[in-house]
Design a protein around this motif. Structure first.
Motif, PDB file in Angstrom:
ATOM      1  N   UNK A 159       0.794  -1.193   0.028  1.00  0.00           N
ATOM      2  CA  UNK A 159       0.022   0.067   0.164  1.00  0.00           C
ATOM      3  C   UNK A 159       0.738   1.179  -0.038  1.00  0.00           C
ATOM      4  N   UNK A 160       2.072   1.375   0.726  1.00  0.00           N
ATOM      5  CA  UNK A 160       2.838   2.736   1.049  1.00  0.00           C
ATOM      6  C   UNK A 160       3.254   2.888  -0.766  1.00  0.00           C
ATOM      7  N   UNK A 161       3.613   1.763  -1.283  1.00  0.00           N
ATOM      8  CA  UNK A 161       3.991   2.356  -2.801  1.00  0.00           C
ATOM      9  C   UNK A 161       2.939   2.704  -3.725  1.00  0.00           C
ATOM     10  N   UNK A 162       1.922   2.002  -3.507  1.00  0.00           N
ATOM     11  CA  UNK A 162       0.500   2.466  -4.304  1.00  0.00           C
ATOM     12  C   UNK A 162       0.279   3.833  -3.924  1.00  0.00           C
ATOM     13  N   UNK A 163       0.205   4.071  -2.748  1.00  0.00           N
ATOM     14  CA  UNK A 163      -0.248   5.477  -2.222  1.00  0.00           C
ATOM     15  C   UNK A 163       0.675   6.608  -2.817  1.00  0.00           C
ATOM     16  N   UNK A 164       1.899   6.372  -2.900  1.00  0.00           N
ATOM     17  CA  UNK A 164       2.716   7.318  -3.338  1.00  0.00           C
ATOM     18  C   UNK A 164       2.822   7.656  -4.920  1.00  0.00           C
ATOM     19  N   UNK A 165       2.198   6.408  -5.487  1.00  0.00           N
ATOM     20  CA  UNK A 165       1.991   6.585  -6.887  1.00  0.00           C
ATOM     21  C   UNK A 165       0.805   7.422  -7.346  1.00  0.00           C
ATOM     22  N   UNK A 166      -0.118   7.154  -6.348  1.00  0.00           N
ATOM     23  CA  UNK A 166      -1.599   7.757  -6.495  1.00  0.00           C
ATOM     24  C   UNK A 166      -1.388   9.447  -6.379  1.00  0.00           C
ATOM     25  N   UNK A 167      -0.645   9.674  -5.151  1.00  0.00           N
ATOM     26  CA  UNK A 167      -0.186  11.018  -4.836  1.00  0.00           C
ATOM     27  C   UNK A 167       0.329  11.795  -5.748  1.00  0.00           C
ATOM     28  N   UNK A 168       1.272  11.001  -6.313  1.00  0.00           N
ATOM     29  CA  UNK A 168       2.293  11.587  -7.609  1.00  0.00           C
ATOM     30  C   UNK A 168       1.479  11.867  -8.736  1.00  0.00           C
ATOM     31  N   UNK A 169       0.225  11.019  -8.952  1.00  0.00           N
ATOM     32  CA  UNK A 169      -0.418  11.089 -10.068  1.00  0.00           C
ATOM     33  C   UNK A 169      -1.418  12.338 -10.025  1.00  0.00           C
ATOM     34  N   UNK A 170      -1.705  12.964  -8.764  1.00  0.00           N
ATOM     35  CA  UNK A 170      -2.535  13.955  -8.682  1.00  0.00           C
ATOM     36  C   UNK A 170      -3.962  13.579  -7.779  1.00  0.00           C
ATOM     37  N   UNK A 171      -3.892  12.415  -7.470  1.00  0.00           N
ATOM     38  CA  UNK A 171      -5.223  11.804  -6.682  1.00  0.00           C
ATOM     39  C   UNK A 171      -5.729  12.546  -5.365  1.00  0.00           C
ATOM     40  N   UNK A 172      -6.561  12.870  -5.082  1.00  0.00           N
ATOM     41  CA  UNK A 172      -6.914  13.849  -3.750  1.00  0.00           C
ATOM     42  C   UNK A 172      -6.807  12.671  -2.719  1.00  0.00           C
ATOM     43  N   UNK A 173      -6.536  12.965  -1.397  1.00  0.00           N
ATOM     44  CA  UNK A 173      -6.724  12.270  -0.315  1.00  0.00           C
ATOM     45  C   UNK A 173      -7.890  11.385  -0.220  1.00  0.00           C
TER      46      UNK A 173
END
Length: 59
Positions: free
Chosen positions: A7-21
């Motif tokens: 999950x931590x790596x997936x979350x970072x990829x989503x954050x870098x992709x511009x997804x909101x919290x």
């Protein structure tokens, strides 16, 4: 651990992709229910009516 990785790596990829919290939380919930990442991302985008401009296909 999800099929697509931790999950931590997936979350970072989503954050870098511009997804909101909020969207990231929704995607995480979908993953915990057993959804593949690509489907979870599409489902959350459909529910919210949008996806980030910088998003790239995941999964």
């Amino acid at each position: 651990m999800f099929f697509e990785g931790g999950w931590p790596s997936i979350k970072v990829r989503l954050e870098m992709g511009g997804w909101s919290p909020c969207q990231i939380d929704q995607i995480h919930e979908q993953l915990r229910q057993g959804w593949p990442l690509a489907l979870a991302v599409r489902h959350v985008a459909l529910l919210n009516g949008l996806c980030p401009l910088r998003s790239r296909p995941l999964g």
